[in-house]
Design a protein around this motif. Structure first.
Motif, PDB file in Angstrom:
ATOM      1  N   ALA A  42     -32.370  78.414 -51.191  1.00  0.00           N
ATOM      2  CA  ALA A  42     -33.645  79.109 -51.021  1.00  0.00           C
ATOM      3  C   ALA A  42     -33.457  80.174 -49.958  1.00  0.00           C
ATOM      4  CB  ALA A  42     -34.737  78.132 -50.604  1.00  0.00           C
ATOM      5  N   THR A  43     -33.918  81.369 -50.272  1.00  0.00           N
ATOM      6  CA  THR A  43     -33.836  82.486 -49.340  1.00  0.00           C
ATOM      7  C   THR A  43     -35.243  82.966 -49.036  1.00  0.00           C
ATOM      8  OG1 THR A  43     -31.720  83.149 -50.318  1.00  0.00           O
ATOM      9  CG2 THR A  43     -32.878  84.793 -48.973  1.00  0.00           C
ATOM     10  N   LEU A  44     -35.624  82.916 -47.773  1.00  0.00           N
ATOM     11  CA  LEU A  44     -36.942  83.394 -47.355  1.00  0.00           C
ATOM     12  C   LEU A  44     -36.970  84.911 -47.511  1.00  0.00           C
ATOM     13  CD1 LEU A  44     -39.692  82.654 -46.063  1.00  0.00           C
ATOM     14  CD2 LEU A  44     -38.594  83.012 -43.836  1.00  0.00           C
ATOM     15  N   ILE A  45     -37.920  85.410 -48.324  1.00  0.00           N
ATOM     16  CA  ILE A  45     -37.958  86.853 -48.591  1.00  0.00           C
ATOM     17  C   ILE A  45     -39.185  87.534 -48.005  1.00  0.00           C
ATOM     18  CG2 ILE A  45     -36.484  86.775 -50.627  1.00  0.00           C
ATOM     19  CD1 ILE A  45     -39.095  86.893 -52.323  1.00  0.00           C
ATOM     20  N   ALA A  46     -40.230  86.759 -47.670  1.00  0.00           N
ATOM     21  CA  ALA A  46     -41.427  87.377 -47.100  1.00  0.00           C
ATOM     22  C   ALA A  46     -42.247  86.335 -46.354  1.00  0.00           C
ATOM     23  CB  ALA A  46     -42.280  88.020 -48.188  1.00  0.00           C
ATOM     24  N   VAL A  47     -42.917  86.810 -45.308  1.00  0.00           N
ATOM     25  CA  VAL A  47     -43.840  85.975 -44.533  1.00  0.00           C
ATOM     26  C   VAL A  47     -45.131  86.760 -44.392  1.00  0.00           C
ATOM     27  CG1 VAL A  47     -44.273  84.840 -42.323  1.00  0.00           C
ATOM     28  CG2 VAL A  47     -41.935  84.936 -43.242  1.00  0.00           C
ATOM     29  N   GLU A  48     -46.237  86.130 -44.811  1.00  0.00           N
ATOM     30  CA  GLU A  48     -47.570  86.735 -44.665  1.00  0.00           C
ATOM     31  C   GLU A  48     -48.459  85.705 -43.973  1.00  0.00           C
ATOM     32  OE1 GLU A  48     -48.934  87.861 -48.560  1.00  0.00           O
ATOM     33  OE2 GLU A  48     -47.274  89.260 -48.864  1.00  0.00           O
ATOM     34  N   GLY A  49     -48.472  85.729 -42.667  1.00  0.00           N
ATOM     35  CA  GLY A  49     -49.224  84.717 -41.924  1.00  0.00           C
ATOM     36  C   GLY A  49     -48.591  83.350 -42.142  1.00  0.00           C
ATOM     37  N   ARG A  50     -49.371  82.416 -42.709  1.00  0.00           N
ATOM     38  CA  ARG A  50     -48.865  81.070 -42.988  1.00  0.00           C
ATOM     39  C   ARG A  50     -48.142  80.973 -44.331  1.00  0.00           C
ATOM     40  NH1 ARG A  50     -52.190  76.979 -43.733  1.00  0.00           N
ATOM     41  NH2 ARG A  50     -53.772  78.268 -44.714  1.00  0.00           N
ATOM     42  N   LYS A  51     -48.190  82.022 -45.122  1.00  0.00           N
ATOM     43  CA  LYS A  51     -47.592  82.042 -46.460  1.00  0.00           C
ATOM     44  C   LYS A  51     -46.128  82.473 -46.394  1.00  0.00           C
ATOM     45  CE  LYS A  51     -48.416  84.202 -50.970  1.00  0.00           C
ATOM     46  NZ  LYS A  51     -49.300  85.179 -51.659  1.00  0.00           N
ATOM     47  N   LEU A  52     -45.244  81.634 -46.978  1.00  0.00           N
ATOM     48  CA  LEU A  52     -43.804  81.902 -47.010  1.00  0.00           C
ATOM     49  C   LEU A  52     -43.366  82.039 -48.460  1.00  0.00           C
ATOM     50  CD1 LEU A  52     -42.705  79.061 -44.552  1.00  0.00           C
ATOM     51  CD2 LEU A  52     -43.340  81.418 -43.979  1.00  0.00           C
ATOM     52  N   MET A  53     -42.625  83.094 -48.769  1.00  0.00           N
ATOM     53  CA  MET A  53     -42.157  83.312 -50.133  1.00  0.00           C
ATOM     54  C   MET A  53     -40.630  83.297 -50.173  1.00  0.00           C
ATOM     55  SD  MET A  53     -45.098  86.052 -50.808  1.00  0.00           S
ATOM     56  CE  MET A  53     -45.081  86.334 -49.055  1.00  0.00           C
ATOM     57  N   PHE A  54     -40.101  82.639 -51.183  1.00  0.00           N
ATOM     58  CA  PHE A  54     -38.666  82.416 -51.312  1.00  0.00           C
ATOM     59  C   PHE A  54     -38.151  82.847 -52.679  1.00  0.00           C
ATOM     60  CE2 PHE A  54     -40.398  79.198 -48.526  1.00  0.00           C
ATOM     61  CZ  PHE A  54     -39.461  79.048 -47.516  1.00  0.00           C
ATOM     62  N   ASN A  55     -36.894  83.280 -52.719  1.00  0.00           N
ATOM     63  CA  ASN A  55     -36.125  83.311 -53.955  1.00  0.00           C
ATOM     64  C   ASN A  55     -35.356  81.999 -53.974  1.00  0.00           C
ATOM     65  OD1 ASN A  55     -36.865  85.814 -54.984  1.00  0.00           O
ATOM     66  ND2 ASN A  55     -35.248  86.877 -53.876  1.00  0.00           N
ATOM     67  N   GLY A  66     -30.598  77.703 -62.833  1.00  0.00           N
ATOM     68  CA  GLY A  66     -32.024  77.991 -62.692  1.00  0.00           C
ATOM     69  C   GLY A  66     -32.251  78.969 -61.562  1.00  0.00           C
ATOM     70  N   LYS A  67     -33.339  79.745 -61.677  1.00  0.00           N
ATOM     71  CA  LYS A  67     -33.667  80.701 -60.619  1.00  0.00           C
ATOM     72  C   LYS A  67     -35.146  81.027 -60.697  1.00  0.00           C
ATOM     73  CE  LYS A  67     -32.254  84.571 -63.506  1.00  0.00           C
ATOM     74  NZ  LYS A  67     -31.403  85.757 -63.599  1.00  0.00           N
ATOM     75  N   GLY A  68     -35.679  81.534 -59.587  1.00  0.00           N
ATOM     76  CA  GLY A  68     -37.085  81.904 -59.589  1.00  0.00           C
ATOM     77  C   GLY A  68     -37.611  82.179 -58.201  1.00  0.00           C
ATOM     78  N   THR A  69     -38.920  82.006 -58.072  1.00  0.00           N
ATOM     79  CA  THR A  69     -39.601  82.225 -56.799  1.00  0.00           C
ATOM     80  C   THR A  69     -40.422  80.992 -56.455  1.00  0.00           C
ATOM     81  OG1 THR A  69     -41.482  83.265 -57.896  1.00  0.00           O
ATOM     82  CG2 THR A  69     -39.728  84.729 -57.100  1.00  0.00           C
ATOM     83  N   HIS A  70     -40.668  80.836 -55.172  1.00  0.00           N
ATOM     84  CA  HIS A  70     -41.418  79.669 -54.693  1.00  0.00           C
ATOM     85  C   HIS A  70     -42.249  80.100 -53.488  1.00  0.00           C
ATOM     86  CE1 HIS A  70     -42.516  75.651 -53.647  1.00  0.00           C
ATOM     87  NE2 HIS A  70     -41.655  75.521 -52.662  1.00  0.00           N
ATOM     88  N   THR A  71     -43.486  79.632 -53.433  1.00  0.00           N
ATOM     89  CA  THR A  71     -44.378  79.924 -52.311  1.00  0.00           C
ATOM     90  C   THR A  71     -44.746  78.632 -51.609  1.00  0.00           C
ATOM     91  OG1 THR A  71     -45.293  81.820 -53.506  1.00  0.00           O
ATOM     92  CG2 THR A  71     -46.583  80.978 -51.655  1.00  0.00           C
ATOM     93  N   ARG A  72     -44.698  78.663 -50.286  1.00  0.00           N
ATOM     94  CA  ARG A  72     -45.079  77.524 -49.456  1.00  0.00           C
ATOM     95  C   ARG A  72     -46.021  78.035 -48.370  1.00  0.00           C
ATOM     96  NH1 ARG A  72     -42.255  73.266 -50.737  1.00  0.00           N
ATOM     97  NH2 ARG A  72     -42.836  72.080 -48.894  1.00  0.00           N
ATOM     98  N   PHE A  73     -46.820  77.111 -47.816  1.00  0.00           N
ATOM     99  CA  PHE A  73     -47.714  77.441 -46.709  1.00  0.00           C
ATOM    100  C   PHE A  73     -47.415  76.533 -45.528  1.00  0.00           C
ATOM    101  CE2 PHE A  73     -49.992  79.514 -50.045  1.00  0.00           C
ATOM    102  CZ  PHE A  73     -50.630  80.580 -49.424  1.00  0.00           C
ATOM    103  N   ILE A  74     -47.451  77.094 -44.334  1.00  0.00           N
ATOM    104  CA  ILE A  74     -47.310  76.308 -43.111  1.00  0.00           C
ATOM    105  C   ILE A  74     -48.651  75.633 -42.839  1.00  0.00           C
ATOM    106  CG2 ILE A  74     -46.861  76.391 -40.623  1.00  0.00           C
ATOM    107  CD1 ILE A  74     -45.223  78.978 -41.190  1.00  0.00           C
ATOM    108  N   VAL A  75     -48.607  74.314 -42.612  1.00  0.00           N
ATOM    109  CA  VAL A  75     -49.832  73.561 -42.337  1.00  0.00           C
ATOM    110  C   VAL A  75     -49.632  72.657 -41.128  1.00  0.00           C
ATOM    111  CG1 VAL A  75     -50.579  73.557 -44.757  1.00  0.00           C
ATOM    112  CG2 VAL A  75     -49.202  71.663 -43.904  1.00  0.00           C
TER     113      VAL A  75
END
Length: 85
Positions: A42-55, A66-75
């Motif tokens: 997983a490669t972190l590609i963007a941070v928008e506040g608590r939102k983290l986006m990965f390849n 397999g490949k794609g994108t994944h979004t996680r939130f810091i809580v």
């Protein structure tokens, strides 16, 4: 792949926080045999506040399966767990 993303950022989070997955969009590129040892990255590609986006990618040896994108939130762990009760 979700676990790879969670583990990629866990050491950098403030104490008392974790991440939760909110979206995953993946493509299954190639099958793997039963019992194959799969590696995920997983490669972190963007941070928008608590939102983290990965390849994200998954491999069987050096072959991408397999490949794609994944979004996680810091809580906040305590507040998040309290909502589950």
């Amino acid at each position: 792949m979700e676990n790879a993303a969670m583990n990629a950022v866990a050491p950098f989070l403030p104490e008392g926080t974790t991440t939760v997955g909110s979206e995953i969009n993946t493509t299954h590129v190639k099958p793997s045999p039963l019992g194959a040892e799969i590696q995920a990255t997983a490669t972190l590609i963007a941070v928008e506040g608590r939102k983290l986006m990965f390849n994200v990618e998954a491999f069987d040896g050096d072959v991408i399966i397999g490949k794609g994108t994944h979004t996680r939130f810091i809580v906040d762990v305590e507040r998040f767990m309290a909502k589950l009760k």
